[in-house]
Design a protein around this motif. Structure first.
Motif, mmCIF file in Angstrom:
data_model
loop_
_atom_site.group_PDB
_atom_site.id
_atom_site.type_symbol
_atom_site.label_atom_id
_atom_site.label_comp_id
_atom_site.label_asym_id
_atom_site.label_seq_id
_atom_site.Cartn_x
_atom_site.Cartn_y
_atom_site.Cartn_z
ATOM 1 N N LEU A 237 0.816 -1.206 0.000
ATOM 2 C CA LEU A 237 0.000 0.000 0.000
ATOM 3 C C LEU A 237 0.855 1.263 0.000
ATOM 4 O O LEU A 237 2.085 1.205 0.049
ATOM 5 C CB LEU A 237 -0.930 -0.025 1.218
ATOM 6 N N GLU A 238 0.173 2.402 -0.067
ATOM 7 C CA GLU A 238 0.867 3.692 -0.110
ATOM 8 C C GLU A 238 1.723 3.881 1.139
ATOM 9 O O GLU A 238 1.233 3.739 2.261
ATOM 10 C CB GLU A 238 -0.147 4.826 -0.203
ATOM 11 N N PRO A 239 3.006 4.175 0.964
ATOM 12 C CA PRO A 239 3.897 4.340 2.122
ATOM 13 C C PRO A 239 3.618 5.625 2.896
ATOM 14 O O PRO A 239 2.988 6.556 2.385
ATOM 15 C CB PRO A 239 5.285 4.359 1.489
ATOM 16 N N ILE A 240 4.104 5.638 4.113
ATOM 17 C CA ILE A 240 3.944 6.792 5.001
ATOM 18 C C ILE A 240 5.329 7.248 5.431
ATOM 19 O O ILE A 240 6.137 6.447 5.914
ATOM 20 C CB ILE A 240 3.122 6.428 6.255
ATOM 21 N N LEU A 241 5.621 8.512 5.284
ATOM 22 C CA LEU A 241 6.905 9.064 5.706
ATOM 23 C C LEU A 241 6.794 9.600 7.124
ATOM 24 O O LEU A 241 5.848 10.345 7.425
ATOM 25 C CB LEU A 241 7.345 10.183 4.755
ATOM 26 N N PRO A 242 7.719 9.234 7.996
ATOM 27 C CA PRO A 242 7.672 9.710 9.382
ATOM 28 C C PRO A 242 7.595 11.232 9.480
ATOM 29 O O PRO A 242 6.949 11.779 10.373
ATOM 30 C CB PRO A 242 8.977 9.182 9.986
ATOM 31 N N ALA A 243 8.240 11.923 8.549
ATOM 32 C CA ALA A 243 8.234 13.384 8.576
ATOM 33 C C ALA A 243 6.836 13.953 8.348
ATOM 34 O O ALA A 243 6.528 15.072 8.756
ATOM 35 C CB ALA A 243 9.194 13.931 7.519
ATOM 36 N N ASN A 244 5.975 13.148 7.691
ATOM 37 C CA ASN A 244 4.607 13.596 7.411
ATOM 38 C C ASN A 244 3.598 13.074 8.425
ATOM 39 O O ASN A 244 2.403 13.298 8.287
ATOM 40 C CB ASN A 244 4.184 13.146 6.007
ATOM 41 N N ALA A 245 4.088 12.354 9.419
ATOM 42 C CA ALA A 245 3.209 11.781 10.443
ATOM 43 C C ALA A 245 3.516 12.400 11.803
ATOM 44 O O ALA A 245 4.585 12.958 12.027
ATOM 45 C CB ALA A 245 3.387 10.263 10.506
ATOM 46 N N GLU A 246 2.560 12.305 12.690
ATOM 47 C CA GLU A 246 2.713 12.898 14.015
ATOM 48 C C GLU A 246 3.183 11.850 15.023
ATOM 49 O O GLU A 246 2.469 11.493 15.957
ATOM 50 C CB GLU A 246 1.383 13.530 14.448
ATOM 51 N N GLY A 247 4.380 11.330 14.821
ATOM 52 C CA GLY A 247 4.941 10.385 15.764
ATOM 53 C C GLY A 247 4.521 8.954 15.509
ATOM 54 O O GLY A 247 3.769 8.634 14.596
ATOM 55 N N ARG A 248 5.019 8.074 16.373
ATOM 56 C CA ARG A 248 4.833 6.638 16.179
ATOM 57 C C ARG A 248 3.377 6.206 16.292
ATOM 58 O O ARG A 248 2.935 5.300 15.590
ATOM 59 C CB ARG A 248 5.708 5.874 17.160
ATOM 60 N N ARG A 249 2.605 6.842 17.181
ATOM 61 C CA ARG A 249 1.198 6.442 17.335
ATOM 62 C C ARG A 249 0.407 6.745 16.065
ATOM 63 O O ARG A 249 -0.451 5.952 15.651
ATOM 64 C CB ARG A 249 0.574 7.147 18.542
ATOM 65 N N HIS A 250 0.699 7.878 15.468
ATOM 66 C CA HIS A 250 0.000 8.228 14.231
ATOM 67 C C HIS A 250 0.398 7.269 13.110
ATOM 68 O O HIS A 250 -0.455 6.851 12.305
ATOM 69 C CB HIS A 250 0.317 9.669 13.836
ATOM 70 N N LEU A 251 1.674 6.901 13.060
ATOM 71 C CA LEU A 251 2.123 5.926 12.071
ATOM 72 C C LEU A 251 1.375 4.606 12.232
ATOM 73 O O LEU A 251 0.955 3.986 11.252
ATOM 74 C CB LEU A 251 3.628 5.682 12.220
ATOM 75 N N ALA A 252 1.212 4.172 13.474
ATOM 76 C CA ALA A 252 0.510 2.921 13.751
ATOM 77 C C ALA A 252 -0.950 3.004 13.329
ATOM 78 O O ALA A 252 -1.490 2.082 12.698
ATOM 79 C CB ALA A 252 0.615 2.591 15.238
#
Length: 267
Positions: A237-252
């Motif tokens: 699926l579409e990848p997620i960049l940590p720089a565009n996310a609000e920390g590890r919880r948002h990534l999860a």
């Protein structure tokens, strides 16, 4: 749907016996002939050589062997999307031991897996030689060591794959994703790519592939060997960049949302 109806194929005795008669000899060939070929290809300097595609010989051979194992079990593999190259944290839903084989057939990657898998016949033995990082569940000290190893590999440009649910859940649903495991991606600033693993048309066979109540690895292995042929999809699926996310919880959270949406899709 009841557990008995989900596994109704198990009662189809004549067809199941026929599938065993065909698949068991092929499985033995795969273990006795193809596996030694794989092991020889993993030895230096052969294994370190690169093909025209840039993929290492040993990595390509592991994908070949795992794809063959899926075929023997009747899984007809389909891939959608493209796995990112280089350092990336792949995160997938967890249904069964088959998940590791399915992912390995598409992309050579070091898994984070529970330590018990190392003792499983064939799958565990091969996993130990496939750059798997084993984790003792429930051990904070073990998790700390796992995260450290994940960070090291990602910084070296090597991919890592995890099942953020932490355990299988019978195929009924995707459980919550543990956010701490995403810390490795945040610290190294590498992309997180969710992967949806679907068994059967429209993910209709998730519960069949999953472990049944109190079902051991060996019992599940034998049962699946006699199951009818079915599709298995590995959807990158579409990848997620940590720089565009609000920390590890948002990534999860975002990773889980994308995987659930892909499992629910009726394409």
């Amino acid at each position: 749907m009841s557990s008995s109806s989900v596994r109704a194929d198990a009662g189809d005795t004549p067809a199941r016996v026929l599938r065993y008669c065909v698949r068991v000899p092929v499985l033995l060939w795969h273990l006795c002939i193809h596996l030694p070929i794989l092991l020889l290809s993993m030895l230096p300097p052969i294994g370190r050589r690169r093909l025209r595609s840039g993929e290492r010989v040993d990595h390509r051979m592991i994908r070949w062997w795992q794809g063959g194992l899926m075929w023997i079990f009747g899984f007809r593999l389909h891939r959608s999307g493209t796995p990112l190259p280089g350092a990336v944290l792949f995160v997938a839903n967890h249904v069964s031991w088959v998940d590791i084989v399915a992912l390995h057939s598409q992309r050579m990657v070091g898994f984070v897996a529970k330590r018990e898998i190392a003792g499983w016949p064939v799958v565990g033995w091969l996993a130990a030689r496939g750059e798997t990082i084993f984790h003792q569940r429930g051990s904070t000290e073990s998790l700390g060591g796992v995260l450290e190893e994940m960070v090291t590999r990602l910084r070296e440009g090597r991919p890592v794959a995890v099942f953020p649910e932490g355990r299988t859940r019978g195929g009924d649903a995707v459980g919550p994703f543990h956010a701490r495991i995403f810390l490795a991606a945040v610290e190294t600033n590498v992309a997180v790519q969710p992967v949806a693993l679907r068994y059967g048309r429209h993910a209709s066979a998730q519960r069949i592939v999953a472990f049944g109540p109190r079902e051991s690895f060996f019992a599940n292995f034998i049962r699946l060997l006699g199951e009818p042929a079915r599709d298995a999809e590995v959807a990158f699926l579409e990848p997620i960049l940590p720089a565009n996310a609000e920390g590890r919880r948002h990534l999860a959270e975002v990773s889980r949302e994308r995987i659930v949406a892909a499992l629910d899709a009726r394409d």
